[in-house]
Every structure is written in C-alpha cells, then in structure tokens.
Design a protein around this motif. Structure first.
Motif, PDB file in Angstrom:
ATOM      1  N   UNK A  37      39.323  43.429  25.554  1.00 38.53           N
ATOM      2  CA  UNK A  37      39.275  42.751  24.250  1.00 38.53           C
ATOM      3  C   UNK A  37      40.581  42.012  23.967  1.00 38.53           C
ATOM      4  N   UNK A  38      41.705  42.667  24.245  1.00 37.06           N
ATOM      5  CA  UNK A  38      42.997  42.000  24.037  1.00 37.06           C
ATOM      6  C   UNK A  38      43.076  40.733  24.889  1.00 37.06           C
ATOM      7  N   UNK A  39      42.686  40.874  26.162  1.00 33.83           N
ATOM      8  CA  UNK A  39      42.800  39.738  27.070  1.00 33.83           C
ATOM      9  C   UNK A  39      41.895  38.575  26.690  1.00 33.83           C
ATOM     10  N   UNK A  40      40.651  38.875  26.358  1.00 39.41           N
ATOM     11  CA  UNK A  40      39.690  37.805  26.045  1.00 39.41           C
ATOM     12  C   UNK A  40      39.900  37.262  24.637  1.00 39.41           C
ATOM     13  N   UNK A  41      40.113  38.148  23.678  1.00 40.32           N
ATOM     14  CA  UNK A  41      40.119  37.729  22.270  1.00 40.32           C
ATOM     15  C   UNK A  41      41.523  37.321  21.821  1.00 40.32           C
ATOM     16  N   UNK A  42      42.512  38.170  22.065  1.00 42.51           N
ATOM     17  CA  UNK A  42      43.825  37.913  21.483  1.00 42.51           C
ATOM     18  C   UNK A  42      44.667  36.988  22.345  1.00 42.51           C
ATOM     19  N   UNK A  43      44.700  37.210  23.644  1.00 41.34           N
ATOM     20  CA  UNK A  43      45.507  36.337  24.509  1.00 41.34           C
ATOM     21  C   UNK A  43      44.692  35.142  24.976  1.00 41.34           C
ATOM     22  N   UNK A  44      43.448  35.402  25.393  1.00 43.85           N
ATOM     23  CA  UNK A  44      42.605  34.306  25.876  1.00 43.85           C
ATOM     24  C   UNK A  44      42.088  33.407  24.767  1.00 43.85           C
ATOM     25  N   UNK A  45      41.970  33.934  23.563  1.00 44.99           N
ATOM     26  CA  UNK A  45      41.424  33.173  22.426  1.00 44.99           C
ATOM     27  C   UNK A  45      40.152  32.424  22.836  1.00 44.99           C
ATOM     28  N   UNK A  46      39.230  33.177  23.432  1.00 44.79           N
ATOM     29  CA  UNK A  46      38.000  32.585  23.976  1.00 44.79           C
ATOM     30  C   UNK A  46      37.201  31.863  22.901  1.00 44.79           C
ATOM     31  N   UNK A  47      36.762  30.664  23.233  1.00 41.80           N
ATOM     32  CA  UNK A  47      35.943  29.868  22.313  1.00 41.80           C
ATOM     33  C   UNK A  47      34.584  29.567  22.962  1.00 41.80           C
ATOM     34  N   UNK A  48      33.604  29.381  22.129  1.00 40.19           N
ATOM     35  CA  UNK A  48      32.253  29.114  22.611  1.00 40.19           C
ATOM     36  C   UNK A  48      32.261  27.908  23.556  1.00 40.19           C
ATOM     37  N   UNK A  49      31.536  28.024  24.655  1.00 41.39           N
ATOM     38  CA  UNK A  49      31.427  26.928  25.601  1.00 41.39           C
ATOM     39  C   UNK A  49      32.490  26.927  26.680  1.00 41.39           C
ATOM     40  N   UNK A  50      33.453  27.822  26.579  1.00 37.88           N
ATOM     41  CA  UNK A  50      34.519  27.817  27.587  1.00 37.88           C
ATOM     42  C   UNK A  50      34.075  28.523  28.870  1.00 37.88           C
ATOM     43  N   UNK A  51      34.802  28.189  29.946  1.00 37.96           N
ATOM     44  CA  UNK A  51      34.507  28.696  31.281  1.00 37.96           C
ATOM     45  C   UNK A  51      35.453  29.854  31.577  1.00 37.96           C
ATOM     46  N   UNK A  52      34.874  31.028  31.838  1.00 34.50           N
ATOM     47  CA  UNK A  52      35.693  32.231  32.015  1.00 34.50           C
ATOM     48  C   UNK A  52      35.460  32.836  33.394  1.00 34.50           C
ATOM     49  N   UNK A  53      36.544  33.090  34.108  1.00 28.61           N
ATOM     50  CA  UNK A  53      36.474  33.761  35.408  1.00 28.61           C
ATOM     51  C   UNK A  53      37.088  35.149  35.259  1.00 28.61           C
ATOM     52  N   UNK A  54      36.351  36.177  35.709  1.00 31.63           N
ATOM     53  CA  UNK A  54      36.834  37.554  35.651  1.00 31.63           C
ATOM     54  C   UNK A  54      36.871  38.100  37.080  1.00 31.63           C
ATOM     55  N   UNK A  55      38.029  38.529  37.545  1.00 33.85           N
ATOM     56  CA  UNK A  55      38.096  39.159  38.870  1.00 33.85           C
ATOM     57  C   UNK A  55      37.967  40.671  38.705  1.00 33.85           C
ATOM     58  N   UNK A  56      37.663  41.352  39.813  1.00 29.55           N
ATOM     59  CA  UNK A  56      37.359  42.799  39.752  1.00 29.55           C
ATOM     60  C   UNK A  56      36.351  43.048  38.630  1.00 29.55           C
ATOM     61  N   UNK A  57      35.312  42.238  38.635  1.00 34.42           N
ATOM     62  CA  UNK A  57      34.448  42.152  37.452  1.00 34.42           C
ATOM     63  C   UNK A  57      33.518  43.334  37.266  1.00 34.42           C
ATOM     64  N   UNK A  58      33.350  44.158  38.275  1.00 31.07           N
ATOM     65  CA  UNK A  58      32.446  45.297  38.104  1.00 31.07           C
ATOM     66  C   UNK A  58      33.193  46.583  37.774  1.00 31.07           C
ATOM     67  N   UNK A  59      34.503  46.502  37.603  1.00 34.12           N
ATOM     68  CA  UNK A  59      35.266  47.678  37.186  1.00 34.12           C
ATOM     69  C   UNK A  59      35.177  47.854  35.680  1.00 34.12           C
ATOM     70  N   UNK A  60      35.815  48.884  35.190  1.00 31.41           N
ATOM     71  CA  UNK A  60      35.731  49.196  33.771  1.00 31.41           C
ATOM     72  C   UNK A  60      36.215  48.059  32.885  1.00 31.41           C
ATOM     73  N   UNK A  61      37.368  47.491  33.221  1.00 31.09           N
ATOM     74  CA  UNK A  61      37.914  46.397  32.417  1.00 31.09           C
ATOM     75  C   UNK A  61      37.078  45.130  32.602  1.00 31.09           C
TER      76      UNK A  61
END
Lengths: 341, 341
Positions: free
Chosen positions: B144-168
């Motif tokens: 949540x911190x990474x996506x919301x507070x630091x990433x400031x994710x906005x609708x329509x943006x392109x997001x890449x997540x590595x180690x994507x099947x782990x807990x984080x």
C-alpha cells in the motif's frame, strides 16, 4: 544577401572520449531572411558548453528524451545572442536573447522558435551576459531545481556536490550554502579544492583523483552522514555516496558525466535506498520550466549584488569550440565553460 | 513453571544461498513470568517468512538500519500469537495479537514490548488470522505504501510488479488494480503466471525464468511504457525496467530479493532516471507507521468482503521453519509464506 558563417559540424558519433575527429570547422553561409517567414538572424555572443550536449553525440539515445544530434549539421548549443535582422514582430535588431542556437558565428532562427521549439527569450543586457548561461541560465536553474525543489534543502543539512567546480556544481553548492547547509564538493585538482573553499564558501572539498578510496573519503568528510547528494557524475562516486546516506536522504540527479564517454559502471548498492528510506530523482531543467520565473526572481538580485560568486572559463574563437568542449568534458574548466565565437 | 519450547536458532551467517546448516532446531524452555515484570507469554499461532529477515542473516549490515540477528538466538519473525499468561495489565490470556516475536512455539515478551520495541498489537480473531501477516500485515502495508503513497498510482497508469506472486507482490498488484491501473507481474513459474491472471486479476504476467531477454519482454508487455515499477527484486530486472520508464515514472523499492544471497549486480543505466525525470524511492514499512490506521481502514473492508483475493502457503511444524524459509527465498511459495508452529 547571404552571411558568411564559420560553424562547427558534428561529423562522427562516439561512445568513447571525444577527439577533434568528431568535429569539423566549416565555412558556410546563412541565407538571407525571406519576407513573411518570421525568421530571425542572430549573432552568437557566447556559446555554452554543457555535458548534456555530449549525450547527444552518441549514435543511440542515452536515456534522454531528446534524440542524437544530426551528423553533418552544426552542433546545437545554448547561446546568448544578439539580433542582427528580423522578420518577426517580437524581435528587433539589437535585442539580446538566450536560446538553443548552434555552434556557429550566426544562427538563423526559423519562425522565432529555437532548436528546442521554444521562443527566443529576451534578456537584460545590463546584467553581464555570461550569467545568462551560468547562474541565470541552464546550470543555475538545474542547480536550483536539484537543491530547492527535489532536494528540499533545510538549514543544518549535510550536502555533497560532485563535479563541484563546474557550472552546475558551483551554483548548487552556493544555493545550498544560502539555505544554511554544510556543503562539501568533489573536484579533479588541488587548485579547484582551494577555489571552492576560499572563493566559493564551500565548507570542505576534495580532489577525487588523489583519493584512493572514495568510501573512506566520504566517511571522513561526512561524519554525520549525507542528507543531499547533488549527483553530477554517477558510477563509482554514486556507489560511495550511497553508503553514507542519512535517513530520508535525497539524491537529485542532474547528470552522470563520468559515464558519458563509455559503457556505464554498474551501481551495486542501491539497497541502501531501502535501508535509509531515501530517494533518487532524475530531472531535466525543461521539465520544470514553469518554475523558471520563481528561480529568476530569487537569483537575479543575488547575482546583481554579487552574493553568488560567478566564475567562467571563456575560450575565444569558434574554431576552438571542439577543444574547449573536450576540455570541459575532462573537467579542465573552472566554473561555467563558454565559447566566444 | 518453565514452558518447554522448540525454537529455531540462527547458528551461522551467510552471504550465499541459505541452507539448513544456517539454522538449528533447539529444545529450549521459557522461564516462568515474574510478578511485576510486565512480561507476556505468548503462543505463536502463525509465523511470517519475509525477505527482510534474510538481510539480517548477513554478518554485516546490508544497508538496513536494523543490525544482523544474533548468532545462537531464535530468529526474530513477525507473528500472530495468543496470550497464554500475562503480568501486563494491557494484555490478558486469550488475547490475539501480532508482533515481532521469534521462530519458536512460544515467545516471552519482556514488558509487553516486542523485538522491535513496539507494543503488542491486539487483533480481531473473527478475521481469518493469516490476513494479519499478509494483506493486513507487513506485506499489505508495504504494498500500500509503495503503490499509494510513493507510487501515487492513478487510473490508467501502467504498473509493473516483480516477485508478483509473493505476499507483497500480490497485494501491490491488487491495490494497483483497484486504482484503475493496468498491472503486469513477473514470477518464476508458468503456474504462477496462470494464478496471477486467472485468480488475482492481473492484466498480464510472465515467467522470468523462461524469458531470455527481459528488456525485450518488457517492451512486449509494456508497449506504452511503465509508469510505476514496484521493485521487489533489484539487479538485472531493475536494469530492464529502467529502459521502459515513462516520463515522471516512479519506482518504489520495497526490496531487492534477487540480490540478498550474493554480491549485488551493478545497475548500469540509472541515467534513464534523468531522461525520464523519474524517481526511485526506497522505503521501510516502519517508517510510515503513522499511516497504518489509514491503511487498515481501507483494507479491512476489502479483506472482509473478499474484494482482495488472499493466498497463503502454510507450512506445518516449527522444525520445518528453515526449509520453508529457504523455499520462500527461492520463490517456491504462492502468496504469503507462513509457518504454523
């Protein structure tokens, strides 16, 4: 009537250190302005030698959003220029301005828009003109963005500036000092170390060519850690600085000049960013252009009252542009490197 | 009366891949609580296997501001636990809580403060407990911190997540999806690729072990570039992602798990941060603890209504902790890796 015009062409890309084989001095001419064109003919008074130009002399895009320069064309450079003749109502003969021009005696500005697509920016000729390419120009603006907007420098913080005796570095160090920071710079000669401390108010400085272990050097220079690393060089110096970050440190990245002439060194300790909750942020001055007026209103009185100490290395003669540019990339200049064509 | 207690000791540091030689299963006992001590005896119900623990199994600080774990002592881990007996007015037998405990059947919590110095945090036992170590715990909060507070994710943006099947990673991808982003994950098996797309709502995913050229993979996966790279792995994947950043991209760095077992790879193309005016920012969940309540109030209803799909790999038996931990570091788990001691 065409105007004879000596100019410096880029004739070869390079991914190694530049030599005079990458450039050619050419005797060209500039065609006469056509009525109704909106064109402006300018005489270049001072040309700016900036590391970003080097990045555009690779055959491939070097992570910038501007493309390589064209082969066989005059090298694009920032300039201070004077209008010779104009078919554009916004500019008249005698006006002084700054823009992205070319490494040549004269430049023809099509439709009054410069090489970056911006309108020519008129300047006050009562301020010494070289300032418009240093503290009031790209280097000063770059320094201000990094220290003030990205670095958010606060009084009492520890600031490290690399390539500290160049145009950007000198401005960054002095802007940080004015905000009450302790400032240390890295430079390439003992003479520059002395300049920084005696003439520019840096708290300390070191000659990176004499230091064997930059990690140990920074431990000695920053017993209380680094809050802001104003990054101009990249590579191994970045790696060393990453080991000394304080919690919530900021690394504004203006450029990575140590990496421009070669395949870049790998930075292996980015994990320090996690442990110190630190950020690295790259930036280009153009991207912050909406803050330019705020910057000028802060800097103009400081320059006018000499509260910011300015320094320029001016090379005479357009034919000396290639050597002056190569020298700037080697760090031979102190202060902003310019050519008076 | 002392309580017999199986526990997992760290017996050897390592800068290579961990093996069972780094751990020892020990039959210890926990002394009885003294009156007036404020101590709390807890039975650990679930233990959390997190990559940060690995960093504390090196003999030197790995860029974190917490030190290496002690040799010969039980491994500190986050837990969900139940109070067995208490000399502390704030906690009574039967309370469920989460804290930094130890890899053991029981833990003695001195003065009611856990291994990180925080008070034990009571939890609602009506919510499935494993959530307090995944979406409602450190991994979810980190995401949540990474996506919301630091990433400031906005609708329509392109997001890449590595180690994507782990807990984080699972939490980061789903939180980004809820904000209207397009999300692509990298994982280590084809089965995980299918899970991400079919069960967790990822728009796309790839098996990095099968891809020969990650730079080409990301070009294919992100024809419109990357706005947010949620960085969990570091090294060569970071290098590949840096080549595909959009203007003003953000790289929140939660960790660099690919680098924890070895001397880190160098990242050679940080200059992309300048050209794209992009930032990389490392963070630790503890540093954002003042936002924890905001996070819980957003996530609790989503977890309760199963709008966030949860997944856990639970290993039974405290004696299996070492292998489960090593497996988590190899990416063998899907979802949050836990041990039921």
């Amino acid at each position: 009537m065409a105007t004879p015009c000596k100019q410096i062409l880029l004739v070869k890309y390079s991914s190694e250190e530049l030599s005079d084989e990458n450039f050619e001095v050419s005797e060209g001419e500039i065609e006469a302005i056509q009525a109704g064109s909106g064109d402006v003919l300018i005489k270049n008074v001072l040309l700016s030698l900036d590391p970003w130009n080097r990045l555009c002399m690779h055959s491939t895009n070097q992570g910038l959003y501007f493309p390589p320069f064209s082969i066989g064309k005059p090298v694009p450079v920032l300039s201070v220029s004077r209008v010779i003749s104009s078919d554009n109502a916004d500019y008249k003969a005698g006006d002084f301005l700054t823009c992205l021009a070319t490494a040549s005696e004269y430049s023809l500005i099509r439709g009054g828009k410069d090489g970056a697509g911006f309108p020519l920016k008129k300047i006050d000729p009562n301020v010494p003109l070289e300032n418009y390419l240093s503290f009031l120009g790209l280097p000063g603006f770059t320094a201000w963005i990094g220290i003030v907007r990205i670095g958010e420098a606060k009084s009492g913080e520890q600031v490290f500036v690399s390539a500290a005796s160049g145009g950007v570095g000198l401005a960054a160090g002095q802007i940080a000092k004015m905000r009450g920071c302790r400032v240390v710079g890295s430079v390439s000669t003992d003479e520059k170390v002395r300049f920084l401390k005696e003439e520019f108010g840096f708290d300390d400085a070191f000659n990176y060519k004499k230091e064997k272990d930059w990690n140990a050097t920074l431990a000695r220079m920053f017993p209380n850690g680094i809050d802001i690393y104003f990054e101009n060089v990249g590579g191994k110096m970045l790696e060393a600085a990453l080991n000394h970050l304080n919690l919530h440190a900021r690394i504004p990245i203006s450029g990575m000049i140590s990496q421009y002439n070669k395949l870049a060194d790998g930075v292996r300790n980015l994990m320090n960013l996690v442990g110190r909750c630190a950020k690295m942020e790259g930036f280009l001055a153009y991207d912050h252009i909406t803050h330019y007026d705020e910057f000028v209103s802060e800097m103009l009185p400081l320059v006018a009252e000499s509260k910011i100490v300015s320094k320029h290395t001016i090379t005479k003669g357009i034919e000396n542009f290639p050597l002056a540019f190569i020298g700037m990339m080697r760090g031979e200049n102190i202060g902003k490197a310019l050519v008076d064509p």
